[in-house]
Write an enzyme that holds these catalytic residues in place. Structure first.
Site, PDB file in Angstrom:
ATOM      1  N   HIS A   1       0.928  -1.205   0.146  1.00  0.00           N
ATOM      2  CA  HIS A   1      -0.046  -0.051  -0.061  1.00  0.00           C
ATOM      3  C   HIS A   1       0.956   1.338  -0.075  1.00  0.00           C
ATOM      4  CE1 HIS A   1      -2.419   2.995   2.414  1.00  0.00           C
ATOM      5  NE2 HIS A   1      -3.339   2.674   1.612  1.00  0.00           N
ATOM      6  N   ASN A   2       0.324   2.272  -0.620  1.00  0.00           N
ATOM      7  CA  ASN A   2       1.353   3.552  -0.822  1.00  0.00           C
ATOM      8  C   ASN A   2       2.937   3.319  -0.961  1.00  0.00           C
ATOM      9  OD1 ASN A   2      -0.812   4.895  -0.417  1.00  0.00           O
ATOM     10  ND2 ASN A   2      -0.358   5.465   1.715  1.00  0.00           N
TER      11      ASN A   2
ATOM     12  N   GLU B   1       1.295  -0.219  -5.595  1.00  0.00           N
ATOM     13  CA  GLU B   1       0.161   0.977  -5.673  1.00  0.00           C
ATOM     14  C   GLU B   1       0.887   2.300  -6.035  1.00  0.00           C
ATOM     15  OE1 GLU B   1      -3.484   3.116  -3.298  1.00  0.00           O
ATOM     16  OE2 GLU B   1      -1.736   2.719  -2.015  1.00  0.00           O
TER      17      GLU B   1
ATOM     18  N   ASP C   1      -0.188   6.179  -6.922  1.00  0.00           N
ATOM     19  CA  ASP C   1      -1.167   7.396  -6.752  1.00  0.00           C
ATOM     20  C   ASP C   1      -0.569   8.260  -7.579  1.00  0.00           C
ATOM     21  OD1 ASP C   1      -2.848   6.887  -4.733  1.00  0.00           O
ATOM     22  OD2 ASP C   1      -2.207   8.342  -3.595  1.00  0.00           O
TER      23      ASP C   1
ATOM     24  N   HIS D   1       1.255  11.245  -2.338  1.00  0.00           N
ATOM     25  CA  HIS D   1      -0.070  10.922  -1.576  1.00  0.00           C
ATOM     26  C   HIS D   1      -0.691  12.368  -1.690  1.00  0.00           C
ATOM     27  CE1 HIS D   1      -2.220   8.552   1.003  1.00  0.00           C
ATOM     28  NE2 HIS D   1      -2.126   9.314   2.104  1.00  0.00           N
TER      29      HIS D   1
ATOM     30  N   GLU E   1      -3.956   4.399  -8.210  1.00  0.00           N
ATOM     31  CA  GLU E   1      -5.052   5.304  -7.851  1.00  0.00           C
ATOM     32  C   GLU E   1      -4.908   6.478  -8.473  1.00  0.00           C
ATOM     33  OE1 GLU E   1      -7.706   6.080  -4.618  1.00  0.00           O
ATOM     34  OE2 GLU E   1      -6.741   4.268  -4.862  1.00  0.00           O
TER      35      GLU E   1
END
Length: 634
Positions: free
Chosen positions: A169-170, A199, A201, A214, A248
């Site tokens: 994640h991230n 992931e 973003d 983020h 994302e």
């Protein structure tokens, strides 16, 4: 130590060995040593002599103090009538009786002698000296982790949704989620650890170049193209099996086109752009069929077939629309309050399955624009908003995946585990940490593995028990990042739930004798090589199997603490269980300092006398620090 094996250099003969030379000589003996421990034993010797140098006799004494462990001597003597050598027949008996080696022990014994016996004449006599025995006991051949699980041994031809998939994640963050740096190293280190779902973003950047960070925070930005280059370089270093890029995506259609272009030009043939075989997809392909492929996980316009037809024409500048929930990204927690239900869903909903939902803000649906060029790169991993289990059962296609936040997922585990398992037996489900975890802390992944969630995404940059469980679970199957789920979590008619294991229980009785520790990392608070070590042995699994046992404390001994304590466990669902050994230094009655740990799947345990390697908080090997245990189960 045999006199003639390593003729000592002249200065040793004259009895002038300093600490440096001692370390060098130990290194030539090819046994790993912790400098702090050697220094401490050396210092005790020179203090006695009141000089800074030692003789070759002193060196032998230091060597014996560190290497000739009493617990190894006891075992060796039990099988060697002379206490000098083990004949091959005696070694065979030891391997069969104590180590539960099932292979032909005759061949194995000879292999061990050739591999570990340092003295040539002894090797020629097909014997093993105590020196060879020590080397065997300290080697990987004696490790607690099953050697056959170090390579890919599971069936890799089942559909993708039948596997646990190592997921991050991230991935772009290397510290916290508010002001920490975004860094390419996040992707490199995750891929090198066998992570298979990353992931990314994505946000609009300047000069029409999308950036990764983020959103709405002060974390630094990196170019999307740089991220893809790094992924291209490291994707298949640790594993041949497919990598999923979970986008994302917050970019405008213009910059989504740029993303599509970067993905195609940088990844080339690695990028999956069409189905394998039939374009009418009724079942997901297997990890084996997707080897060396990179898949894009994003929202998608229309069906796979439409997308593949479109790719034959230039769809430059064209966009399509998908409906989404107003201002709620998959990462937000507002949608954690209750399932999103359409009218007819809510009338069908059985109240006993889902308790009444708390009142919630009115949800507005909005249309979001997706560049067709990017949409058409999504093949088997189409992001689909989760509505409810019933809605999925009636409407969801096998290549559509859901992302569910940990809070909502936690409620499902508690109140509708059976439906959750039925859902994960059909569809890839990704769980992600809630947005309020500003420090990038992690949830316990075990509860989501228990219900068959495939992509249980953790912050790889945050050390702690949760990442230790993640690393321990994915040690299995050669560390390839894919682990076949137990049969009862792949069967669409399964009645298994973690709270009620019923007929799926295959109880295992496990007994662990904690014998000793060796060259443990000294306490940070110790001026010498001391610590007051204790060991926790923990089982993680279904709720009924969760267990924690603790050894006594051995006072001020990090070099060779001895416990000789036995712990027994009964595990109902061994297929889901992990076992964790954690060594701590007792600082006070209420506080302990972490010294090292090792976590592995329960079914990867080997029987017999075994060495447990210890890892640091960051997962690095703390060689030569280890525990010595005896394992028995049936």
């Amino acid at each position: 130590m045999e006199e003639n094996r390593y003729p000592p250099p002249n200065e040793f003969r004259t009895g002038k060995i300093d600490l440096d030379s001692t370390m060098k000589l130990l290194e030539t003996l090819q046994l790993p040593f912790n400098f702090t421990h050697v220094k401490h034993v050396f210092k005790k010797t020179v203090d006695k002599r009141k000089t800074h140098l030692i003789t070759i006799e002193d060196f032998r004494a230091i060597y014996r103090a560190i290497v000739h462990r009493a617990e190894f001597q006891e075992l060796f003597r039990a099988y060697s009538p002379t206490s000098k050598f083990l004949a091959d027949t005696e070694l065979i008996e030891f391997l069969r009786k104590e180590q539960h080696e099932t292979e032909t022990c005759e061949t194995l014994a000879l292999e061990m002698i050739l591999k570990h016996e340092p003295i040539e004449e002894v090797r020629k006599r097909r014997q093993m000296s105590f020196e060879g025995f020590i080397r065997y006991m300290n080697s990987e051949d004696c490790s607690i982790f099953k050697s056959e699980h170090r390579t890919v041994y599971q069936d890799m031809n089942q559909p993708l949704c039948d596997y646990y998939i190592s997921s991050s994640h991230n991935t772009y963050l290397i510290s916290d989620q508010l002001i920490g740096p975004s860094d390419l190293w996040g992707y490199v280190s995750a891929l090198l650890k066998g992570c298979r779902c990353l992931e990314i973003d994505c946000w609009d950047g300047s000069n029409n170049e999308p950036v990764v960070y983020h959103g709405h925070t002060l974390t630094s930005k990196i170019q999307f193209s740089s991220v893809i280059r790094v992924i291209d370089k490291y994707a298949f270093v640790a594993s041949d099996y497919p990598v999923v890029l979970s986008l994302e995506n917050h970019c405008s259609p213009e910059q989504q086109e740029v993303m599509a272009e970067h993905l195609e030009t940088i990844l080339g043939d690695k990028l999956l752009t069409s189905t394998i075989g039939d374009t009418n997809v009724t079942q997901l392909p297997s990890p084996e069929a997707l080897k060396f492929k990179i898949l894009i996980k994003n929202k998608k316009v229309g069906t796979i077939e439409e997308g593949m037809l479109r790719r034959e024409f230039d769809s430059h500048g064209e966009t399509g629309e998908v409906s989404d929930v107003e201002n709620i990204s998959d990462e937000d927690e507002i949608d954690e309050k209750a399932p999103l239900l359409s009218k007819n869903d809510s009338t069908k909903r059985k109240s006993e399955q889902n308790p009444p939902a708390p009142p919630r803000k009115k949800v507005k649906m909005k249309k979001i624009k997706i560049a067709l060029a990017l949409s058409d790169l999504v093949i088997y991993t189409k992001s689909q908003k989760f509505v409810s289990f019933e809605h999925s059962l009636e409407n969801q296609k096998c290549y559509e995946n859901n992302s569910i936040g940990e809070t909502k997922a936690h409620k499902f585990v508690k109140h509708s585990a059976k439906d959750f398992i039925s859902h994960t037996s059909r569809f890839i489900t990704r769980i992600y940490p809630k947005g309020t975890r500003a420090t990038s802390s992690n949830y316990n992944p075990q509860e989501f593995w228990n219900v068959g969630c495939q992509m249980v995404a953790l912050n790889f940059q945050t050390p702690g028990v949760q990442m230790e469980l993640q690393n321990g679970k994915f040690l299995d199957n050669g560390g390839c990042g894919y682990i076949l789920k137990p049969e009862f979590l792949r069967d669409q008619d399964s009645t298994f739930t973690p709270q009620n294991v019923g007929r799926y229980s295959k109880p295992m009785s496990l007994s662990i004798r904690l014998i000793s520790g060796h060259q443990l990392p000294p306490s940070n608070l110790s001026k010498t090589n001391k610590a007051d070590p204790l060991v926790h042995i923990e089982i993680y699994g279904v709720p009924e199997d969760q267990a924690k046992k603790k050894s006594s404390v051995v006072k001020s001994n990090a070099l060779s603490p001895r416990w000789d304590e036995t712990f027994s466990f009964t595990v109902q669902v061994p297929e889901l269980a992990l076992i964790r050994f954690c060594v701590e230094d007792e600082i006070s009655l209420v506080a302990n300092e972490f010294l090292g740990q090792y976590t592995l799947p329960l079914l990867s345990l080997r029987k017999g006398y075994r060495t447990v390697p210890l890892l640091s908080k960051d997962g690095d090997n703390l060689k030569p620090a280890s525990l010595f245990v005896h394992i028995w189960y049936y």
